[in-house]
Write a protein that holds these residues in place. Structure first.
Motif, short mmCIF file in Angstrom:
data_model
loop_
_atom_site.label_atom_id
_atom_site.label_comp_id
_atom_site.label_asym_id
_atom_site.label_seq_id
_atom_site.Cartn_x
_atom_site.Cartn_y
_atom_site.Cartn_z
N GLU A 33 2.43 -1.32 -11.74
CA GLU A 33 1.98 -0.07 -11.13
C GLU A 33 1.71 -0.26 -9.64
N LEU A 34 1.12 -1.41 -9.28
CA LEU A 34 0.89 -1.68 -7.87
C LEU A 34 2.22 -1.82 -7.12
N MET A 35 3.18 -2.50 -7.72
CA MET A 35 4.49 -2.64 -7.09
C MET A 35 5.14 -1.28 -6.86
N ALA A 36 5.04 -0.40 -7.86
CA ALA A 36 5.63 0.94 -7.71
C ALA A 36 4.96 1.69 -6.56
N SER A 37 3.64 1.56 -6.45
CA SER A 37 2.91 2.22 -5.37
C SER A 37 3.33 1.66 -4.01
N LEU A 38 3.47 0.35 -3.92
CA LEU A 38 3.87 -0.28 -2.66
C LEU A 38 5.27 0.14 -2.26
N ARG A 39 6.17 0.24 -3.23
CA ARG A 39 7.55 0.64 -2.91
C ARG A 39 7.59 2.10 -2.45
N ALA A 44 8.39 5.67 2.07
CA ALA A 44 7.91 6.86 2.77
C ALA A 44 7.95 6.67 4.27
N ASN A 45 7.76 5.43 4.74
CA ASN A 45 7.83 5.15 6.17
C ASN A 45 8.14 3.67 6.37
N PRO A 46 9.42 3.31 6.35
CA PRO A 46 9.79 1.90 6.47
C PRO A 46 9.28 1.25 7.75
N MET A 47 9.23 2.00 8.85
CA MET A 47 8.78 1.43 10.11
C MET A 47 7.32 0.96 10.01
N VAL A 48 6.47 1.82 9.48
CA VAL A 48 5.07 1.43 9.33
C VAL A 48 4.95 0.27 8.36
N TRP A 49 5.72 0.33 7.27
CA TRP A 49 5.67 -0.74 6.27
C TRP A 49 5.94 -2.10 6.90
N PHE A 50 7.04 -2.22 7.64
CA PHE A 50 7.40 -3.52 8.18
C PHE A 50 6.50 -3.94 9.33
N ARG A 51 5.80 -3.00 9.95
CA ARG A 51 4.81 -3.38 10.96
C ARG A 51 3.57 -3.99 10.30
N THR A 52 3.32 -3.65 9.05
CA THR A 52 2.10 -4.13 8.38
C THR A 52 2.36 -5.27 7.40
N VAL A 53 3.61 -5.61 7.18
CA VAL A 53 3.95 -6.61 6.16
C VAL A 53 3.31 -7.97 6.47
N ALA A 54 3.34 -8.40 7.72
CA ALA A 54 2.84 -9.75 8.05
C ALA A 54 1.39 -9.93 7.63
N ASP A 55 0.55 -8.94 7.94
CA ASP A 55 -0.86 -9.05 7.57
C ASP A 55 -1.04 -9.06 6.05
N ARG A 56 -0.27 -8.24 5.35
CA ARG A 56 -0.37 -8.20 3.90
C ARG A 56 0.07 -9.54 3.29
N LEU A 57 1.11 -10.12 3.86
CA LEU A 57 1.58 -11.40 3.35
C LEU A 57 0.54 -12.49 3.57
N THR A 58 -0.13 -12.44 4.70
CA THR A 58 -1.18 -13.43 4.95
C THR A 58 -2.28 -13.33 3.89
N THR A 59 -2.70 -12.11 3.59
CA THR A 59 -3.73 -11.90 2.57
C THR A 59 -3.29 -12.45 1.22
N SER A 60 -2.04 -12.15 0.83
CA SER A 60 -1.52 -12.61 -0.45
C SER A 60 -1.38 -14.13 -0.47
N TYR A 255 13.78 -8.59 3.70
CA TYR A 255 13.54 -9.07 2.34
C TYR A 255 12.59 -8.10 1.63
N ASP A 256 12.67 -8.07 0.30
CA ASP A 256 11.74 -7.25 -0.47
C ASP A 256 10.44 -8.03 -0.65
N TYR A 257 9.42 -7.69 0.14
CA TYR A 257 8.16 -8.42 0.12
C TYR A 257 7.17 -7.91 -0.92
N VAL A 258 7.53 -6.86 -1.63
CA VAL A 258 6.61 -6.26 -2.60
C VAL A 258 6.14 -7.27 -3.64
N PRO A 259 7.02 -8.08 -4.25
CA PRO A 259 6.53 -9.05 -5.24
C PRO A 259 5.49 -10.01 -4.67
N TRP A 260 5.71 -10.50 -3.46
CA TRP A 260 4.77 -11.44 -2.86
C TRP A 260 3.42 -10.77 -2.61
#
Length: 376
Positions: A33-39, A44-60, A255-260
């Motif tokens: 369910e979390l993966m579906a929400s993230l996708r 909805a806004n790929p530009m914003v998504w990829f601007r925030t991916v680095a911080d999310r990956l660090t947290t994970s 890359y699809d970072y949702v799983p990470w």
């Protein structure tokens, strides 16, 4: 206290016996369910998504490193353990005429990687024969005999094909005494072995999609400090030029970072399941299930040294033909609605059984009722 089975936490087909968690795992409902929400957010806004991916990956990444109880400065995200081994082989000096040492329990893809690097660099692959029943001292002694002129030792923590636990502490000590770097294939180790990367290997890699039940294509690579500056991701991208070892592995283009990013949710599911109490109960469950199946088949449960966690090998009757193994597995899936896997070692053939929190003893009993007839 016996913990009850929790199939409700997964979306697995309830009409199927899922007895092969060790291959592709199973992702809990909450993580899906979390993966579906993230996708949805990403699209909805790929530009914003990829601007925030680095911080999310660090947290994970920090959460996953904490789960392994390892130094986050040396922990990188990779798609799978095979990728982690390949990074290690790219990093290590493997001079012409040297030996790449592994065992006859090694995972096929890892063996292929060793053969490729040996061919490219003029090295030799040495496969050390380890008897299935060998104890820890014997394993260390047999491998140590082949470490002369070795440039690297590649060894499993829990073998995929034979479900055997190798004595990593002793092997690392024996190799390092001889100046040989060690790469540990810990594909099955996360959530089955506490602090699996703690033995001091030069490289350790393991999958989170198996026992931690994280999304597939989520794995970790732990690199000893001496190799961090030289360790590079397999894909050359913008992060290639990041001076910090973990961060340079994070951003691999589109890359699809949702799983990470979603993987820590599966760790929270394990925590809610009281994993430290549940794991030994699952080990006992698969042990009992294996005995029931072996009795039904008129065979036995393989002895593999000290007992592995939550996987067991049940010997197949001598007349079973596995030359068309995939065909037989598909027939078992179709006629018995059971998902299992076969494996072989030293001219012996086995069913490798697994157990996770969605399993119960009834699963193994049902398999035992139908499988003898189908194998006859």
């Amino acid at each position: 206290m016996t913990l009850s089975s929790r199939p409700d936490l997964w979306t697995l087909d309830p009409d199927v016996l899922h007895l092969n968690h060790g291959s592709y795992g199973a992702v809990p409902r909450r993580t899906q369910e979390l993966m579906a929400s993230l996708r949805t957010e990403m699209d909805a806004n790929p530009m914003v998504w990829f601007r925030t991916v680095a911080d999310r990956l660090t947290t994970s990444r920090l959460a996953l490193a904490s789960f392994l109880e390892t130094d986050p400065a040396g922990f990188a995200l990779v798609p799978n353990a095979s990728a982690g081994v390949t990074v290690a082989l790219h990093t290590l000096p493997i001079p012409a005429g040297s030996r790449i040492v592994l065992t006859d329990h090694a995972y096929g893809a890892v063996r292929y990687a060793a053969e490729r690097f040996a061919k490219d660099r003029g090295a030799e692959v040495v496969n050390v024969a380890i008897p299935l029943e060998a104890d820890d001292d014997t394993v260390v002694a047999l491998i140590a005999e082949h470490l002369d002129n070795a440039s690297v030792l590649i060894v499993d923590q829990i073998t995929s094909g034979t479900a055997k636990v190798f004595p990593i502490d002793g092997l690392v000590a024996a190799a390092h005494d001889r100046g040989v770097p060690v790469v540990v294939d810990g594909a099955h180790a996360p959530a089955l072995i506490d602090a699996p990367a703690a033995a001091g290997a030069d490289f350790w890699t393991g999958n989170f999609h198996k026992w931690p039940a994280a999304p597939r294509a989520t794995a970790g690579l732990v690199v000893a400090e001496r190799w961090r500056s030289a360790s590079m991701p397999l894909i050359v991208s913008w992060s290639e030029y990041d001076e910090r070892m973990p961060e340079r592995f994070d951003m691999q283009g589109t890359y699809d970072y949702v799983p990470w990013i979603a993987a820590p949710e599966s760790l929270r599911v394990l925590a809610d399941l009281d994993w430290p109490a549940r794991r030994p109960q699952l080990t006992a469950l698969v042990e009992e299930g294996a005995k029931i199946l072996a009795k039904a088949l008129g065979t036995g449960v393989a002895e593999v040294g000290h007992a592995p966690a939550t996987m067991r090998l049940v010997e197949l009757p001598s007349g079973v033909d596995l030359s068309g193994g995939d065909t037989l597995k598909m027939r078992i899936s179709r006629e018995l609605k059971a998902e299992i896997t076969f494996t072989g070692f030293d001219d012996r053939q086995f069913i490798r059984l697994s157990a996770h929190a969605y399993n119960s003893l009834a699963d193994y009993e049902k398999l035992s009722e139908g499988l003898p007839r189908l194998l006859a």
